[in-house]
Structures are given as structure tokens and as C-alpha cells.
Design a protein around this motif. Structure first.
Motif, PDB file in Angstrom:
ATOM      1  N   ASP A   1      -4.583  -6.124  -7.057  1.00 12.23           N
ATOM      2  CA  ASP A   1      -5.351  -6.765  -6.030  1.00 12.23           C
ATOM      3  C   ASP A   1      -4.672  -6.356  -4.677  1.00 12.23           C
ATOM      4  N   GLY A   2      -5.211  -6.777  -3.454  1.00  9.41           N
ATOM      5  CA  GLY A   2      -4.545  -6.482  -2.270  1.00  9.41           C
ATOM      6  C   GLY A   2      -3.225  -7.087  -2.065  1.00  9.41           C
TER       7      GLY A   2
ATOM      8  N   TYR B   1       0.828  -1.097   0.020  1.00 12.65           N
ATOM      9  CA  TYR B   1       0.051  -0.043  -0.130  1.00 12.65           C
ATOM     10  C   TYR B   1       1.143   1.412   0.012  1.00 12.65           C
TER      11      TYR B   1
ATOM     12  N   ASN C   1      -5.265   4.184   5.657  1.00 13.29           N
ATOM     13  CA  ASN C   1      -6.279   4.134   4.685  1.00 13.29           C
ATOM     14  C   ASN C   1      -6.070   3.469   3.507  1.00 13.29           C
ATOM     15  N   TRP C   2      -5.852   1.990   3.921  1.00 14.00           N
ATOM     16  CA  TRP C   2      -5.355   1.026   2.638  1.00 14.00           C
ATOM     17  C   TRP C   2      -6.320   0.920   1.612  1.00 14.00           C
ATOM     18  N   GLU C   3      -7.796   0.914   1.995  1.00 11.48           N
ATOM     19  CA  GLU C   3      -8.724   0.707   0.715  1.00 11.48           C
ATOM     20  C   GLU C   3      -8.906   2.045   0.215  1.00 11.48           C
ATOM     21  N   ASN C   4      -8.857   3.158   0.634  1.00 12.09           N
ATOM     22  CA  ASN C   4      -8.814   4.171  -0.076  1.00 12.09           C
ATOM     23  C   ASN C   4      -7.667   4.400  -1.288  1.00 12.09           C
TER      24      ASN C   4
ATOM     25  N   LYS D   1      -5.742   1.948  -2.204  1.00  9.17           N
ATOM     26  CA  LYS D   1      -5.902   0.901  -3.217  1.00  9.17           C
ATOM     27  C   LYS D   1      -6.753   1.436  -4.337  1.00  9.17           C
ATOM     28  N   ASN D   2      -8.160   1.935  -3.985  1.00  6.25           N
ATOM     29  CA  ASN D   2      -9.015   2.373  -4.955  1.00  6.25           C
ATOM     30  C   ASN D   2      -8.531   3.310  -5.679  1.00  6.25           C
TER      31      ASN D   2
END
Length: 239
Positions: free
Chosen positions: A212-213, A71, A176-179, A181-182
Motif C-alpha cells: 500500500d501507499g 516511493y 510519479n508516485w502512483e506510476n 507504486k503500480n
């Protein structure tokens, strides 16, 4: 932020690594406009003309875990993209961490780490082609100047990027890993477009769906209809 400027260096990452071993503080910066033996991702080389480009490395002392560096890589790619987007909207992030302007690679990122007590010393290296016009036998390479047909001030570019980097670091501190990545996937080069790939010297048609993650490139193969995830160097994108 403590900034060291050198007239020439073989590698800003290597110089900063030595400084980090001498207890350099977090956010120590090393930069030069003449890097003679720059390193790229996964062992590749970064070729730069004297006084036309920026090679910069930043030391960040962190408590991140190794598996979170995926990330971190996506974060710095997005930060560099966002900073450069003020100059053009024809800009993309090419997996894993190159910046593409008008189909030309203008920047690359190299992240190196070493443990120091309970901290992880992250050396973040960025090579940005700014005013170089001649790339010889590298047809996919370009610069801000070659693609936008204007000259840029190196110090102003560096100062602006450092400000953007420092301001954006809150996302890492807050994890804020999801933000992250998005945002990375939103600007991914050739995402959802039919492209040609090479694996084991065999070409096939496919579509990039996401990263992906685990940091792998997810491709839908249009020939066998399978969806596979690839590590860096397992697959090559032709463009």
C-alpha cells in the motif's frame, strides 16, 4: 557521476557516508567487488565472496521528504528489476526490496539518509550476487551465475546498472508516485498466489494483494477472511 572503486571495503554505504560528510557531490558512487561487512535491510547482514559480486552505493542529494522515501525504495527496486530483466523473465521484487531470480534472492537494497542543510542526503546501497556459486548454509540465496549458468563481467553489469539508474531518476524528480507504486506491485513476488506466512510463530495461509501507499504488505488471510497490512519484520513469507 564520480566513481570510486575499492579493492575491498567493510561497507560501501559506510564509506560513502564519510565522503558525504566531506561534501561529496550528488551522484558520487562507491563500489567494490569485496565487501567484508555489508549491511542489509533492517539490520541484516549481506555476505559476499571476494571478486564475485557487486556492492555499490550512490549518494543522491534530494529535497524529498522522509515520508516519500517509501516511493524511493519502490523506485530503486523497480529500476534494479528492470535492469536485470534483460537476463531472465523469471524475476520478481520481494517486499520490501529484494530481487528474486528463480526463487533465489540475488540482490538486496539498503537506503540510509541524513540531513544536510535543506537537503536530504540519500545513500542508496545495492548488493548484487553476480558470479558467486557457493552460498553455504543460505539455501534461499543465489546469483546471476548460479541460476543462469553463465559468468558475467562485473564492470559491464555495474556500468549498465548505473546508466539505467541515472536515466530513470526523472521519475523521482517528477514525483510519479502512483506510476512507481503500480510498477512495483506489478512485479511483486507471489502476488495473488496462495502462500504460507508466519506471524508470532504461527503459520497461516494467505494471499498477497499489494503493497500500500505506506509501504505495508497487504495480505488476505484465507482462514479468517480478514485483510491486514503489515510492516517489515511483522510478518514472514515462506517460500
Amino acid at each position: 557521476m564520480e566513481i570510486y572503486r575499492y579493492d575491498a571495503l567493510s561497507s560501501t554505504n559506510s564509506e560513502l557516508l564519510e565522503l558525504s560528510k566531506k561534501n561529496a557531490k550528488s551522484w558520487t558512487v562507491v563500489w567494490t567487488s569485496h565487501q567484508t561487512a555489508g549491511k542489509g535491510y533492517a539490520g541484516s547482514n549481506w555476505v559476499s565472496e571476494k571478486d564475485r559480486n557487486i556492492a555499490v552505493s550512490v549518494l543522491i542529494k534530494s529535497v524529498l521528504k522522509y515520508d516519500e522515501l517509501i516511493y524511493f525504495n519502490q523506485w530503486i527496486s523497480v529500476v534494479l528489476f528492470q535492469f536485470l530483466s534483460q537476463f531472465s523473465n523469471d524475476l520478481w521484487i520481494k517486499w520490501p526490496n529484494d530481487i528474486i531470480l528463480k526463487n533465489k534472492k540475488i540482490a538486496g537494497i539498503l537506503i540510509e539518509t541524513h540531513k544536510a542543510d535543506s537537503e536530504l542526503n540519500i545513500i542508496l546501497g545495492v548488493g548484487l550476487n553476480v558470479n558467486q556459486l557457493d552460498f553455504g548454509s543460505l539455501p534461499k540465496a543465489g546469483s546471476l551465475a548460479s541460476e543462469l549458468h553463465r559468468k558475467f563481467n562485473l564492470e559491464e553489469i555495474l556500468s549498465g546498472f548505473m546508466t539505467e539508474l541515472e536515466n530513470a531518476y526523472l521519475e523521482i524528480e517528477n514525483k510519479n508516485w502512483e506510476n512507481i507504486k503500480n510498477s512495483y506491485n506489478q512485479h511483486l513476488f507471489r502476488r495473488n498466489q496462495v502462500s504460507t506466512f508466519i506471524k508470532n510463530q504461527i503459520e497461516f495461509q494467505g494471499i498477497i494483494r499489494e503493497v500500500d501507499g505506506k509501504g505495508r504488505l497487504v495480505i488476505e488471510n484465507l482462514e479468517d477472511k480478514k485483510i491486514n497490512a503489515y510492516q517489515h519484520k511483522e510478518i514472514e513469507l515462506k517460500y
